[in-house]
Structure formats: C-alpha cells, structure tokens
Motif scaffolding. Sequence first.
Motif, mmCIF file in Angstrom:
data_model
loop_
_atom_site.group_PDB
_atom_site.id
_atom_site.type_symbol
_atom_site.label_atom_id
_atom_site.label_comp_id
_atom_site.label_asym_id
_atom_site.label_seq_id
_atom_site.Cartn_x
_atom_site.Cartn_y
_atom_site.Cartn_z
ATOM 1 N N MET A 299 -41.931 -17.451 6.646
ATOM 2 C CA MET A 299 -41.903 -18.737 6.577
ATOM 3 C C MET A 299 -42.718 -19.347 7.809
ATOM 4 O O MET A 299 -43.609 -20.120 7.715
ATOM 5 N N ALA A 300 -42.478 -18.657 8.889
ATOM 6 C CA ALA A 300 -43.342 -18.953 10.297
ATOM 7 C C ALA A 300 -44.736 -18.602 9.652
ATOM 8 O O ALA A 300 -45.718 -19.398 10.326
ATOM 9 N N GLU A 301 -45.056 -17.628 9.462
ATOM 10 C CA GLU A 301 -46.569 -17.408 9.008
ATOM 11 C C GLU A 301 -47.162 -18.439 8.227
ATOM 12 O O GLU A 301 -48.378 -18.861 8.538
ATOM 13 N N ASP A 302 -46.386 -18.959 7.053
ATOM 14 C CA ASP A 302 -46.964 -20.138 6.302
ATOM 15 C C ASP A 302 -47.069 -21.322 7.060
ATOM 16 O O ASP A 302 -48.228 -22.010 6.943
ATOM 17 N N LEU A 303 -46.115 -21.549 8.080
ATOM 18 C CA LEU A 303 -46.362 -22.794 8.843
ATOM 19 C C LEU A 303 -47.530 -22.685 9.914
ATOM 20 O O LEU A 303 -48.148 -23.561 9.995
ATOM 21 N N SER A 304 -47.786 -21.480 10.588
ATOM 22 C CA SER A 304 -48.788 -21.396 11.303
ATOM 23 C C SER A 304 -50.058 -21.388 10.877
ATOM 24 O O SER A 304 -50.974 -21.846 11.296
ATOM 25 N N LYS A 305 -50.428 -21.002 9.315
ATOM 26 C CA LYS A 305 -51.308 -21.115 8.495
ATOM 27 C C LYS A 305 -51.450 -22.695 8.522
ATOM 28 O O LYS A 305 -52.905 -23.134 8.432
ATOM 29 N N MET A 306 -50.530 -23.444 7.909
ATOM 30 C CA MET A 306 -50.681 -24.621 7.783
ATOM 31 C C MET A 306 -51.338 -25.317 9.110
ATOM 32 O O MET A 306 -52.218 -26.196 9.092
ATOM 33 N N ALA A 307 -50.514 -25.001 10.374
ATOM 34 C CA ALA A 307 -51.009 -25.726 11.714
ATOM 35 C C ALA A 307 -52.381 -25.155 11.983
ATOM 36 O O ALA A 307 -53.375 -26.018 12.485
ATOM 37 N N GLY B 258 -52.933 -16.348 15.465
ATOM 38 C CA GLY B 258 -52.805 -15.104 16.083
ATOM 39 C C GLY B 258 -51.516 -14.557 15.839
ATOM 40 O O GLY B 258 -50.304 -15.484 15.438
ATOM 41 N N GLY B 259 -51.172 -13.244 16.150
ATOM 42 C CA GLY B 259 -50.016 -12.675 15.806
ATOM 43 C C GLY B 259 -48.850 -13.189 16.748
ATOM 44 O O GLY B 259 -47.711 -13.378 16.491
ATOM 45 N N SER B 260 -49.278 -13.481 18.024
ATOM 46 C CA SER B 260 -48.190 -13.822 18.964
ATOM 47 C C SER B 260 -47.489 -15.036 18.450
ATOM 48 O O SER B 260 -46.145 -15.417 18.608
ATOM 49 N N VAL B 261 -48.055 -16.008 17.785
ATOM 50 C CA VAL B 261 -47.536 -17.294 17.400
ATOM 51 C C VAL B 261 -46.431 -16.852 16.185
ATOM 52 O O VAL B 261 -45.484 -17.293 16.132
ATOM 53 N N LYS B 262 -46.837 -15.938 15.397
ATOM 54 C CA LYS B 262 -46.151 -15.647 14.206
ATOM 55 C C LYS B 262 -44.818 -14.988 14.907
ATOM 56 O O LYS B 262 -43.575 -15.132 14.314
ATOM 57 N N ILE B 263 -45.041 -14.012 15.905
ATOM 58 C CA ILE B 263 -43.699 -13.561 16.516
ATOM 59 C C ILE B 263 -42.865 -14.630 17.175
ATOM 60 O O ILE B 263 -41.591 -14.554 16.994
ATOM 61 N N ARG B 264 -43.221 -15.640 17.881
ATOM 62 C CA ARG B 264 -42.538 -16.416 18.372
ATOM 63 C C ARG B 264 -41.950 -17.534 17.255
ATOM 64 O O ARG B 264 -40.735 -17.869 17.425
ATOM 65 N N ALA B 265 -42.657 -17.636 16.293
ATOM 66 C CA ALA B 265 -42.051 -18.415 15.112
ATOM 67 C C ALA B 265 -40.885 -17.937 14.601
ATOM 68 O O ALA B 265 -39.913 -18.401 14.284
ATOM 69 N N VAL B 266 -40.877 -16.457 14.385
ATOM 70 C CA VAL B 266 -39.819 -15.770 13.966
ATOM 71 C C VAL B 266 -38.532 -15.796 14.914
ATOM 72 O O VAL B 266 -37.586 -16.227 14.455
#
Length: 647
Positions: free
Chosen positions: A593-601, A610-618
């Motif tokens: 879900m976070a991955e999808d949101l980051s792609k939207m952003a 970047g992967g750091s955004v995904k990790i922090r989103a999780v």
Amino acid sequence: MPPTSPLKHASRKEKSKFTPHAEFTDLNLPITYRHLHSSPPSARDSLRVIALCDSDAFYAACEQVRLGIDPSRPLVVRQWDALIAVNYPARAFGITRMSNWRDAVKKCPELIVVHVATYKEGDEAPSYCDNPDTATHKVSLDYYRRESAKIISIFKEGLPEGEIEKASIDEAFIDFTRPVRAELLARYPYLSQVPADAPHGLDTALPPPPQMSLGKHGILIPVDPPPEDSDSAHKAGEYVNADEEDRPRTWHDVALAIAAELMDKIRADVRTQLGYTTSAGIARNKFLAKLTASYKKRDSQSILRNAAIPNYLIPMPFQKIRFLGGKFGQAIADTFEASTVGDLLFIDIDEMQQKFGEDSIWVYEILRGIDRSEVKEKPAMTKSMMASKNLPRPINKFSEGPHWLRVLAAELALRINEAREADQSIWPKTIVLHARPRNEASRSKQTSFPFARTVTVDTIAGFAERLWKDLVGSGNKEDGSLPHSITHVALGFSGVEPGEAGQQSIEGFFQPRTSTGDPPPADRKRRRVAVEDSAGASVDPSGTPQIDRGEKTMIAFVCPRCHQRIELESTDDAHSDGEALSRLQTEHSDFHMAEDLSKMAGHNDGNVGGGSVKIRAVEKLHSTRTKRKKQPPELPEDGIAKFFARK
C-alpha cells in the motif's frame, strides 16, 4: 364460541349453487407457442412440471447397503432408545418410527437393530456401538449426509438442465420444465416454428397433442375415483378407471409423461449405482408434487394430471397439507368448523383475510392447487457447520466441559476436512461456542480461526477450550463449580467458504513462483525468500512440499502481488502461529500500500521516490495499525509526498 361454518348453516338453495370443482379455474388454460418458446420459464408457466423424489426408509436403506443385508429382512435404525427409521418389512410387524426399540424386538424377534454411529472422546471418526452411552457419546449422521450427497449427484448427472432443490436429507424437488421443453421440441419438431397462418402469432394455441400412453412410467392418480364406501374403492395404485387412458390429452399431460420417463431413468440409476429405492410424485407445482409422492410409497412414482387435481384435493383433510397442521391449522378448523379441503373452498378470500390476515392469500391458493414457489438449487457447500449435544447430565463444573468440547471438535474436524478434500482453499473464518444454562437463553462466544496447513481435533479443541473459559469462567475457586448448570453445548464454524482470488491454502504457499519486487524491513525471526530458491524444500509421500531449515520449522505465505515467500519461524503453537502469520501478512500488505502511495506521490512530484520512502511508509502504517488509540496525523497542505519524506 367460534363462528360456525357458512357452508354448514347455508340454505339448501345456497348449497346447491356451490360447486367445489368450480373453484379450480386454471386447470385447462390454453398452451401457446409463447409458453413453449419463452425463456426462462416462470412459476406461472402452463407447461411447468415438478417432481419430488423421496428415498424410501432412507436411514434404514443406508444401513442395509453398508452391512450388505438383504432388503427383504426387517431392519430398524435406533438412536438411543427410539427408532428413527423402519424399513418396509419391519413395518409389516406393526413397528413404527419413534417406537421403543425393545418393544419392536418383542414384535419381531428376527428384527435387525442398528444404532446410528456415535463419537466419544478420543475418536477422530464416528464408530458403531451396540449400546452407546448417552452420557459419553454423541450421535453422528455424517454417513447419511454423504449418501444423500451421492444421490443428488446422480440427479444432477441425469438431468444437467433441470433445477434441483434438496428439501431434506432424503428428499429433493426437481424442476423438469426445461428438459421437458427440449424433449417436446425433439419429439414433435413441428412445434419448433410458429405456423405462417397462425392467427395470433406466438399467442396461438398449440395444435392438439397426440393420444399417447400416460401410465407407462408411473401410476396415474384417477380423475374420477370411486366412492370410498363402494366395493370398488381403490387402494393407491391398484384402481384405474377403464377410460383413464382414453381421456383426451393435453400438452401438459404429455409434459408430465415425459417427466415421468426421465424421472424413472434417474431413479433406476440410483437403484443400480447405490442400491437405494425411491418414490416420486410428479405434478404441476411443488405443493402437489409433495402430496403426490406419498400416494403410493416404495419404489414407485405417481402422476397427478391437472384434471385429477379437484377430486384428489377436495376430500383430503386439509391439516395434512404442509404448514396447515399444528396450531394454525387447528385455528382454521375451529373457526370454520372444517376438516377437509372441500369444507374450506366455500370460504371466500375476504372472510378468510378478516380472520387470518395476509396468510389467507397463501392458504386460499394452496387449497385450489396453486403454488408459485420456485425450485431453487441450494449451494453445494454450507457456509456454516455445527456440532451440538443436549446433555443428559448437565455440566456443573468447569472441568467437565472439555470432554464434550473434544467430542464436538472431532465431528467438526471430520466435516471440514471432508469439505477440503474437494477444495483445499475452503476454510472457516470464525469458530463459535454456544452454551445454554438451565432455564436460560443460550450464550455464545466466538473468535477468528486463523488459516493453517491442516486442521485437527486438537487444534479445534484448543480454540474451544479458550472460548469455554471466556464464556463460563473458571468456576468456583475451591471446586470449580459453575453458577449455572449447562444443559446444551454447540461448537461450530461460520464463514466456511473458498478463499478469494489470489488466496491459497498453506500448502500452496510453498509452490515455486517467479520472484519480483523489493524486500520488506528485516526481522530477526522472519525472512523473505525468492520463491524459485527451492533449497531446503522436500516433498513428503503425500505430495505436500515441506520446509526444512535445519532445526527450525518455518511457516510462510506467498504474496499474490510480488510472488515472494515470506517465512516466519514456527512456535509449534497453531493459534500463535496463525496470529503471527496474519500480522505478517497485514504488514506486508501495508508495504505494498505504501509502495502504491509513494508511486502516486512520485507521479505528482518528481523528487519523491526510493526505497527509503517505502520503508518509512511501512513503518508508519504499521505504527498506525498497532497504536489504534492515536489518530493518524493530518497530511500537510502541500501534498502527500511530504507525509512520506524524512524529517
């Protein structure tokens, strides 16, 4: 004082004007090309044909087949001290259902008495005992359910276009309307096209039908039966008027004859393949088919033509009709001083509604042979399973409960595992325990039932014992006594259904798949493994892949999106493992879900990614899920991107 029947006190002139037969106004409606060709057929279809097929002395027949006993020998099926099934040879000795089995043996010393299968604590499957103890054993009817399912399967194989509704464990309604239509067009191809000179097009009546034999595949209920007090008064199936076969035919008669032919073949298949005999009734609707099936029982079928309906219904005691017995039927009988269908035909709908409200409409139509209820096929798999026990000795102490919980768990384990043989994705969502204290309403507790590789008696009993403690407490501290005696317990599953698209059974989680995607945050007890890496995997003789990680046992799931296998070290506790695996699945879903949101952003702001955004989103989503008391922070005005950005 109840009001008296208008018919009873009507004048001779009024009585002479009333003819019960005139109340049956829809027996000879014209059948048109539209009726034959309209699709789908409705409950008002003039060519509608319904059958009820009833297995003869079903439980007794099941035991005869299981034990290989000659059907001519008298046999009964016993449940505790009462009889729940009596075969026809035993009925000749005056033995009836619900008789005491000891009294039955006195009437027929050669009687074969079979007690239904039972469970006791420690059993994983029901077994047959000559004298099971109601204080320690629980009745099982699973064998009869399985045999019933086999009969329904034969019905479906023999009639793929017909609708089949299982009415009870030994009865089924069959809607022959579609297959009969197809057979009519095949046998009489001139009906397939509306004649060019048809005066009303599709609404033109069909030409006269052929004068075919109707009684070849069943017993014709006579149109004009003899008076009951006459020397020629008939017994079911033994009297037929000399001119029955000479009467003019209708197309509905032809439809009934075709349905009888199809039903006869299906019944023969049941007899040949399973060894069971059946009785059937064939008529224009469900209500009449049910009545017709009992006209002559044991390995036969009866046919009720429209022309025979009035004389079949008019003398019939109306309380014999389903739903017109009991208190409701008695109220009608008392109100109108009536006992037969004919007595009630004199009552008009307005007067009946004044006395019994909206129910009167249904009663009014049923008395005239009208029933528009449809044959509806029920799901092959029930969404709930329940095992219950009325306790002859109430449970008075907390420690007495687990014995019965294990007995009930054994029945549930057998039934859910049988269901999973057909579809491994089937799994119950919830397990529920009911307990009824003496003279009080039933109480219940439930909890989720986490997905696992297999389900065993121990697994189910473990959940049941936790629910037992939540439901009744631990009892008095000194002796464990309960504040209320428990007289009934029931353990069940709800939400039993196949998994959704993408969901698999636990065995499916170990199947090789293509690996894609990025790993989630590391964890000391869990690992993400590319699914194509099969190192350490083996296959047992049953064909189920097993995971061997040295001394560790791992449980896992495969993500349907990234196709990675996520492993978790097992604790050997099915409940704990299930909860942990469920949490892990939720966290991994949050990652996507976070991955999808980051792609939207990222789509809206090229600097985000970047992967750091995904990790922090999780981490952020997981924190929000585990700390439910805190409200999620409001998003900054300048977009969702900064919500995921490092601070």
